[in-house]
Design an enzyme around this catalytic site. Structure first.
Site, PDB file in Angstrom:
ATOM      1  N   ARG A   1       0.801  -1.226   0.000  1.00 23.84           N
ATOM      2  CA  ARG A   1       0.000   0.000   0.000  1.00 23.84           C
ATOM      3  C   ARG A   1       0.838   1.283   0.000  1.00 23.84           C
ATOM      4  O   ARG A   1       0.407   2.295  -0.519  1.00 23.84           O
ATOM      5  CB  ARG A   1      -0.904   0.004   1.238  1.00 23.84           C
TER       6      ARG A   1
ATOM      7  N   LYS B   1       0.713 -18.323   7.083  1.00 27.13           N
ATOM      8  CA  LYS B   1      -0.197 -18.608   8.174  1.00 27.13           C
ATOM      9  C   LYS B   1      -0.712 -17.284   8.735  1.00 27.13           C
ATOM     10  O   LYS B   1      -0.026 -16.276   8.553  1.00 27.13           O
ATOM     11  CB  LYS B   1       0.491 -19.444   9.244  1.00 27.13           C
TER      12      LYS B   1
ATOM     13  N   ASP C   1       4.486 -23.463   6.039  1.00 31.24           N
ATOM     14  CA  ASP C   1       4.695 -23.656   7.473  1.00 31.24           C
ATOM     15  C   ASP C   1       6.213 -23.684   7.614  1.00 31.24           C
ATOM     16  O   ASP C   1       6.854 -24.663   7.207  1.00 31.24           O
ATOM     17  CB  ASP C   1       4.085 -24.966   7.964  1.00 31.24           C
ATOM     18  N   HIS C   2       6.783 -22.612   8.151  1.00 30.83           N
ATOM     19  CA  HIS C   2       8.243 -22.500   8.050  1.00 30.83           C
ATOM     20  C   HIS C   2       8.966 -23.590   8.838  1.00 30.83           C
ATOM     21  O   HIS C   2      10.141 -23.850   8.598  1.00 30.83           O
ATOM     22  CB  HIS C   2       8.735 -21.091   8.422  1.00 30.83           C
TER      23      HIS C   2
ATOM     24  N   LYS D   1      12.906 -26.264   7.934  1.00 35.64           N
ATOM     25  CA  LYS D   1      14.123 -26.393   8.740  1.00 35.64           C
ATOM     26  C   LYS D   1      14.919 -27.626   8.304  1.00 35.64           C
ATOM     27  O   LYS D   1      14.358 -28.671   7.997  1.00 35.64           O
ATOM     28  CB  LYS D   1      13.748 -26.497  10.226  1.00 35.64           C
TER      29      LYS D   1
ATOM     30  N   GLU E   1       9.225 -20.869  23.720  1.00 35.28           N
ATOM     31  CA  GLU E   1       9.743 -19.545  23.380  1.00 35.28           C
ATOM     32  C   GLU E   1       9.958 -18.754  24.664  1.00 35.28           C
ATOM     33  O   GLU E   1       9.219 -18.953  25.644  1.00 35.28           O
ATOM     34  CB  GLU E   1       8.743 -18.801  22.496  1.00 35.28           C
TER      35      GLU E   1
ATOM     36  N   ASP F   1      -2.344 -20.930  17.210  1.00 29.83           N
ATOM     37  CA  ASP F   1      -1.135 -20.291  16.698  1.00 29.83           C
ATOM     38  C   ASP F   1       0.004 -21.285  16.478  1.00 29.83           C
ATOM     39  O   ASP F   1       0.826 -21.096  15.588  1.00 29.83           O
ATOM     40  CB  ASP F   1      -0.687 -19.202  17.688  1.00 29.83           C
TER      41      ASP F   1
ATOM     42  N   HIS G   1       2.204 -25.857  13.353  1.00 28.54           N
ATOM     43  CA  HIS G   1       3.596 -26.303  13.493  1.00 28.54           C
ATOM     44  C   HIS G   1       3.737 -27.666  14.205  1.00 28.54           C
ATOM     45  O   HIS G   1       4.407 -28.566  13.718  1.00 28.54           O
ATOM     46  CB  HIS G   1       4.425 -25.276  14.264  1.00 28.54           C
TER      47      HIS G   1
ATOM     48  N   LYS H   1       4.800 -19.595  25.592  1.00 27.86           N
ATOM     49  CA  LYS H   1       5.518 -18.319  25.579  1.00 27.86           C
ATOM     50  C   LYS H   1       6.151 -18.098  26.949  1.00 27.86           C
ATOM     51  O   LYS H   1       5.640 -18.585  27.972  1.00 27.86           O
ATOM     52  CB  LYS H   1       4.528 -17.164  25.341  1.00 27.86           C
TER      53      LYS H   1
END
Ligand code: NAD
Length: 484
Positions: free
Chosen positions: A51, A148, A177-178, A182, A216, A235, A240, A331
């Site tokens: 944008r 995602k 899906d990263h 890997k 994480e 999430d 994942h 988290k």
């Protein structure tokens, strides 16, 4: 040991959302690294479309700064940056209107590989698909990449699949899906299906249980509003962790081909038992030294959204009947670590004295921060102290194996984008896989909502709520420590 780099064919890659956070942090630095590695042909072009109103020079400047900030240690020689920036173009565009589309249509070439990366919210996928078709930017050779979250439940995922299917064949859609990009995740398949050693043991007769942890240290601050509508189940688990579970549990595909692999992954999801709520622990982090708890970070003082989840799953098929899978993610945990641990059963009979202790083989696959694998093998403790046994890890850490070239291991995004250009969908999720994962997830979330389930508090820097430890202890097992 340096990997061989094979340049891809010439391409035009259009990044819708090319000024956004994901493009600046991951996609563009990843492309830059591929350029430095020599994988990008002279005739490749990258076109940012978003944008913001800017020209090519403004965009190149923005990308230069993003690369300096996010590309990490580069294998690129001084001065190479300009070579990469020369490949960049920019078109201001409105996904929901007509502005910019004619300019994009003039720029994109019809005689090279064309890939469109939808690095925008899913609310724009349908608009982009429609306008690409309307402006003659598609045919059955183009590829589109979507990020995602792919839906927030089965109904919305089906609607997104329908919107995309109206314009593209499934073979053209690359759902990222990263985690699948890997190195170790792919190595998991190489280890399982390239060696005779593991596969005969890869079943409930020899494997006691399997753990998957994605921990994480960061909280949700900064993206709290988004996260609070999602939670760890949507999430992390639905995508994942589910993908990792599929790769570890699937039957050997007949060949390493996108549909053969994805057929087997789909069968795993479809064989998952509905999870009993006694086998799920939801958690929410409390206040840390900075005073901010989850609810402060999420800006929702009455939030019941989980920032942690642990669960025990069962796969109802011949291979896995009786072997539980324990999944956990959270988290603000004690360390950043993603790891899969395969715990083998005890030897059927010990010929050693009780003092030799109880020992088990364990295969541990680390996805981050350091990609690698270790296999714990039991040996005699060296020395004259009698027959005492110890577990010694056989270390297959890639950084050590690759020596000074370890940085050359491409990041997940780099690999996945190059797979899009090569037209290889193996490491991308197919529409029916995503729907099957939501079909399994939806009833779990519906039950929490029906019961007004309140997540258990846990301390930041911990391993999650005590109930998650109990989930294992009840079964006479324990989580592997979360370590970097
Ligand atoms: P962002 O808000 O930083 O950027 C959004 C981009 O979309 C901007 O370039 C903006 O100009 C463009 N855009 C918005 N509305 C537009 C419109 N009407 N027409 C044209 N362009 C428009 O978002 P982001 O963090 O880069 O995320 C992009 C997508 O990737 C989202 O779906 C997000 O969920 C997903 N994702 C992001 C991350 C991440 O780390 N940022 C990780 C995984 C997935």
């Amino acid at each position: 040991m340096v990997s061989r780099v094979i340049p891809v064919d010439p391409f035009d890659l259009v990044i819708f959302g090319g000024t956004g956070d994901l493009a600046r942090r991951k996609i563009l630095p990843g492309l830059f690294r591929r350029f430095c590695a020599g994988q990008m042909p002279d005739d490749a072009r990258i076109i940012g479309a978003a944008r913001s109103d800017m020209d090519d020079a403004g965009y190149r400047d923005m990308v230069r700064k993003a690369i300096v900030e996010f590309a990490g240690k580069l294998a690129c020689e001084d001065g190479t940056m300009n070579g990469f920036l020369d490949k960049l173009h920019y078109v201001p565009i409105d996904a929901r209107g007509e502005a910019g589309w004619a300019d994009l249509a003039k720029l994109v070439r019809g005689d090279v590989i064309r890939a469109y990366y939808f690095s925008v919210g899913p609310g724009l996928f349908g608009d982009l698909a429609e306008r690409l078709t309307k402006h003659g930017l598609t045919d059955d050779t183009v590829r589109i990449v979507v990020e995602k979250p792919f839906g927030r439940d089965l109904a919305s995922a089906k609607a997104l699949n329908r919107d995309l299917a109206a314009h593209f064949d499934e073979s053209q859609i690359y759902r990222i899906d990263h985690y699948l990009g890997k190195e170790t995740v792919q190595n998991l398949m190489a280890v399982r299906f390239g060696n005779m050693l593991f596969e005969p043991l890869w079943n409930s007769q020899y494997i006691d249980h399997i753990q998957i942890t994605v921990a994480e240290t960061v909280g949700v601050g900064g993206r709290g509003g988004y996260y609070d509508k999602s939670g760890a189940m949507r999430d992390m688990v639905q995508n994942h962790l589910m993908q990792l579970l599929c790769l570890i549990a699937m039957e050997p595909p007949s060949k390493f081909d996108p549909d053969a692999v994805r057929d087997e992954k789909l069968k795993v999801i479809r064989a998952l038992d509905p999870v009993d709520h006694h086998h799920i622990v939801r958690g929410q982090y409390g206040a840390g030294p900075d005073g901010a708890d989850y609810r402060t970070d999420a800006e929702n003082p009455r939030s019941f959204t989980e920032s942690f989840i642990a669960m025990r799953l069962h796969i109802s098929n011949w291979r896995w009947a009786g072997t539980p899978f324990y999944l956990r993610t959270g988290k603000r945990m004690k360390a950043r670590s993603s790891e899969i641990t395969v715990v083998f059963k005890d030897a059927p009979h010990s010929i050693f004295d009780a003092e030799a202790g109880r020992h088990r083989n364990m295969l541990s696959i680390q996805l981050q921060p350091n990609e690698g694998m270790t296999l714990d093998v039991t040996i005699k403790e060296p020395g004259p102290g009698g027959m005492r046994l110890v577990d010694v890890p056989l270390d297959m850490t890639f950084a050590d194996a690759l020596g000074p070239d370890a940085e050359e291991v491409p990041d997940a995004y780099e690999r996945l984008i190059m797979d899009v250009i090569r037209g290889n969908q193996t490491l991308f999720m197919r529409g029916d896989e995503v729907e099957a994962a939501w079909a399994w997830t939806d009833p779990v979330i519906a039950e929490w909502e029906a019961r007004n389930d309140v997540p258990k508090p846990y301390d930041p820097g911990s391993t999650g709520p005590d109930d998650a430890l109990m989930l294992m202890h009840r079964d006479g097992r324990r989580w592997r420590d979360i370590r970097t």
